[in-house]
Design a protein around this motif. Structure first.
Motif, PDB file in Angstrom:
ATOM      1  N   ALA A  27       0.720  -1.030   0.019  1.00  0.00           N
ATOM      2  CA  ALA A  27      -0.053  -0.034  -0.066  1.00  0.00           C
ATOM      3  C   ALA A  27       0.744   1.277   0.061  1.00  0.00           C
ATOM      4  O   ALA A  27       0.716   2.375  -0.721  1.00  0.00           O
ATOM      5  N   SER A  28       2.152   1.273   0.760  1.00  0.00           N
ATOM      6  CA  SER A  28       2.964   2.282   0.668  1.00  0.00           C
ATOM      7  C   SER A  28       3.801   2.388  -0.495  1.00  0.00           C
ATOM      8  O   SER A  28       4.487   3.517  -0.760  1.00  0.00           O
ATOM      9  N   GLY A  29       3.538   1.665  -1.421  1.00  0.00           N
ATOM     10  CA  GLY A  29       4.664   1.541  -2.616  1.00  0.00           C
ATOM     11  C   GLY A  29       5.940   1.685  -2.286  1.00  0.00           C
ATOM     12  O   GLY A  29       6.863   1.730  -3.043  1.00  0.00           O
ATOM     13  N   GLY A  30       6.411   0.898  -1.116  1.00  0.00           N
ATOM     14  CA  GLY A  30       7.647   0.628  -0.679  1.00  0.00           C
ATOM     15  C   GLY A  30       8.275  -0.474  -1.759  1.00  0.00           C
ATOM     16  O   GLY A  30       7.658  -1.177  -2.857  1.00  0.00           O
ATOM     17  N   SER A  31       9.473  -0.567  -1.599  1.00  0.00           N
ATOM     18  CA  SER A  31      10.370  -1.423  -2.365  1.00  0.00           C
ATOM     19  C   SER A  31       9.969  -3.075  -2.246  1.00  0.00           C
ATOM     20  O   SER A  31       9.454  -3.354  -1.031  1.00  0.00           O
ATOM     21  N   LYS A  32       9.785  -3.553  -3.372  1.00  0.00           N
ATOM     22  CA  LYS A  32       9.256  -4.986  -3.504  1.00  0.00           C
ATOM     23  C   LYS A  32      10.105  -5.822  -2.807  1.00  0.00           C
ATOM     24  O   LYS A  32       9.925  -7.178  -2.302  1.00  0.00           O
ATOM     25  N   LEU A  33      11.562  -5.379  -2.488  1.00  0.00           N
ATOM     26  CA  LEU A  33      12.470  -6.191  -1.862  1.00  0.00           C
ATOM     27  C   LEU A  33      12.002  -6.589  -0.194  1.00  0.00           C
ATOM     28  O   LEU A  33      12.341  -7.733   0.270  1.00  0.00           O
ATOM     29  N   TRP A  34      11.281  -5.721   0.201  1.00  0.00           N
ATOM     30  CA  TRP A  34      10.647  -5.868   1.625  1.00  0.00           C
ATOM     31  C   TRP A  34       9.495  -6.848   1.758  1.00  0.00           C
ATOM     32  O   TRP A  34       9.452  -7.911   2.434  1.00  0.00           O
ATOM     33  N   LEU A  35       8.760  -7.334   0.504  1.00  0.00           N
ATOM     34  CA  LEU A  35       7.962  -8.439   0.268  1.00  0.00           C
ATOM     35  C   LEU A  35       8.875  -9.581   0.293  1.00  0.00           C
ATOM     36  O   LEU A  35       8.319 -10.636   0.809  1.00  0.00           O
ATOM     37  N   VAL A  36      10.040  -9.634  -0.507  1.00  0.00           N
ATOM     38  CA  VAL A  36      10.768 -10.827  -0.541  1.00  0.00           C
ATOM     39  C   VAL A  36      11.400 -11.215   0.788  1.00  0.00           C
ATOM     40  O   VAL A  36      11.133 -12.323   1.312  1.00  0.00           O
ATOM     41  N   GLY A  37      11.762 -10.076   1.534  1.00  0.00           N
ATOM     42  CA  GLY A  37      12.097 -10.320   2.973  1.00  0.00           C
ATOM     43  C   GLY A  37      11.092 -10.932   3.985  1.00  0.00           C
ATOM     44  O   GLY A  37      11.250 -11.795   4.657  1.00  0.00           O
ATOM     45  N   LEU A  38       9.811 -10.263   3.730  1.00  0.00           N
ATOM     46  CA  LEU A  38       8.686 -10.992   4.426  1.00  0.00           C
ATOM     47  C   LEU A  38       8.484 -12.535   4.289  1.00  0.00           C
ATOM     48  O   LEU A  38       8.261 -13.192   5.010  1.00  0.00           O
ATOM     49  N   LEU A  39       8.722 -12.715   2.845  1.00  0.00           N
ATOM     50  CA  LEU A  39       8.312 -13.974   2.406  1.00  0.00           C
ATOM     51  C   LEU A  39       9.487 -15.152   3.148  1.00  0.00           C
ATOM     52  O   LEU A  39       9.079 -16.201   3.602  1.00  0.00           O
ATOM     53  N   LEU A  40      10.701 -14.734   3.070  1.00  0.00           N
ATOM     54  CA  LEU A  40      11.895 -15.286   3.768  1.00  0.00           C
ATOM     55  C   LEU A  40      11.414 -15.673   5.216  1.00  0.00           C
ATOM     56  O   LEU A  40      11.749 -16.713   5.883  1.00  0.00           O
TER      57      LEU A  40
END
Length: 311
Positions: A27-40
């Motif tokens: 929602a914030s438009g933040g870096s999608k790398l944060w999503l990868v980190g959440l998945l890990l």
């Protein structure tokens, strides 16, 4: 104390904590790398919960399948991320009517996407147990002999692509935004971890509504017909409507009950599993659920005898 915390807090942490963080990042438009980190992080939590509070301790021990499962997970997760990456291109070329409810709160948009995708994926899953050519590819997922988080991502990449395409297609046609798709990709992966988890968690009455591990174990029973139940990815709503919901709180599962009775020697190597659907040995045939070996499974409030199905 830790065991109790995991038993009752693990699912809320994953569904509300990890998924909520993914929604906030998207929602914030933040870096999608944060999503990868959440998945890990979700994968790490999955393995930790399974080791502290296992349903079956044996399922935590690799049986020559660890490398294969990592390969499946890596390839299929990459495909999931790539599919999200092409959403803007698809939206620009195949959107029929851009009626996406962008005025809704972002979290509600994601929830709507989850429910729509759940229907498409559930119906594709159901069809994969009834149509021979689809079962050839889906059989890879049903070859498992132990039930743990990574099993959710152990799919033939062509079948994974088909499920996601059918689930997301209606959303793309009405203008699915890229950020909503990004959150959805993480939520799908988290759900697969929960659904196949070896953690002995509890969700009470939600067992009858949410497609989590207690209900999904019935789907992996190795006998044809008996295991043709609980097809939902996120919810069991469609299974209740299809008459395919099944649950028995007294049932206990072991490795001997998993896999495919009709194909006990299904290939176990990664490359062999990719090739098997294209071989003659990957074909389906009609068989009856064995009356002597396969126990009855409670479906709704009654017990039923299964007829011939594909296996």
């Amino acid at each position: 104390m830790y065991r109790t915390l995991i038993r009752y807090g693990y699912v809320p942490f994953m569904l509300l904590g990890v998924n909520g963080a993914a929604v906030a990042v998207a929602a914030s438009g933040g870096s999608k790398l944060w999503l990868v980190g959440l998945l890990l992080a979700a994968i790490g939590c999955s393995f930790a919960a399974e080791r502290v509070l296992p349903y079956e301790a044996e399922w935590n021990r690799a049986a020559g399948d660890g490398g294969r499962d990592v390969a499946h997970a890596g390839v299929n997760e990459l495909l999931l991320l790539v599919s999200v990456g092409v959403i803007p291109l698809l939206a620009a070329t195949v959107t029929v009517a851009d009626v996406w409810p962008r005025s809704w709160p972002f979290a509600l948009q994601v929830l709507g996407a989850v429910l729509v995708a759940d229907l498409g994926i559930t119906l594709t899953h159901y069809a994969s147990h009834k149509i021979g050519v689809l079962w050839r590819f889906h059989a890879v997922h049903h070859s498992i002999k132990r039930f743990y988080g990574f099993n959710g991502l152990m799919k033939h990449p062509l079948h994974q692509t088909l499920e996601m395409a059918v689930g997301v297609a209606p959303l793309v046609l009405i203008g699915l935004p890229f950020d909503v798709a990004s959150a959805l990709a993480v939520i799908v992966a988290v759900q697969l971890l929960l659904q196949h988890s070896n953690a002995d968690y509890r969700v009470g009455a939600l067992t009858y509504v949410l497609a989590l591990n207690e209900g999904h174990r019935f789907h992996h029973l190795k006998w044809a017909g008996i295991g043709d139940v609980n097809f939902g990815l996120f919810t069991l709503i469609w299974d209740h409507l299809l008459g395919t919901f099944s649950y028995d709180p007294d049932r206990r599962f072991t490795s001997d009950q998993l896999g495919m009775a009709a194909k006990p020697n299904y290939p176990t190597g990664y490359l062999a599993q990719l090739a098997e659907p294209f071989r003659a040995s990957g074909a389906c045939h009609v068989t009856d659920a064995p009356s002597g070996d396969a126990p009855a499974v409670s479906t709704g409030t009654r017990r039923r005898k299964e007829g011939p199905v594909l296996s």
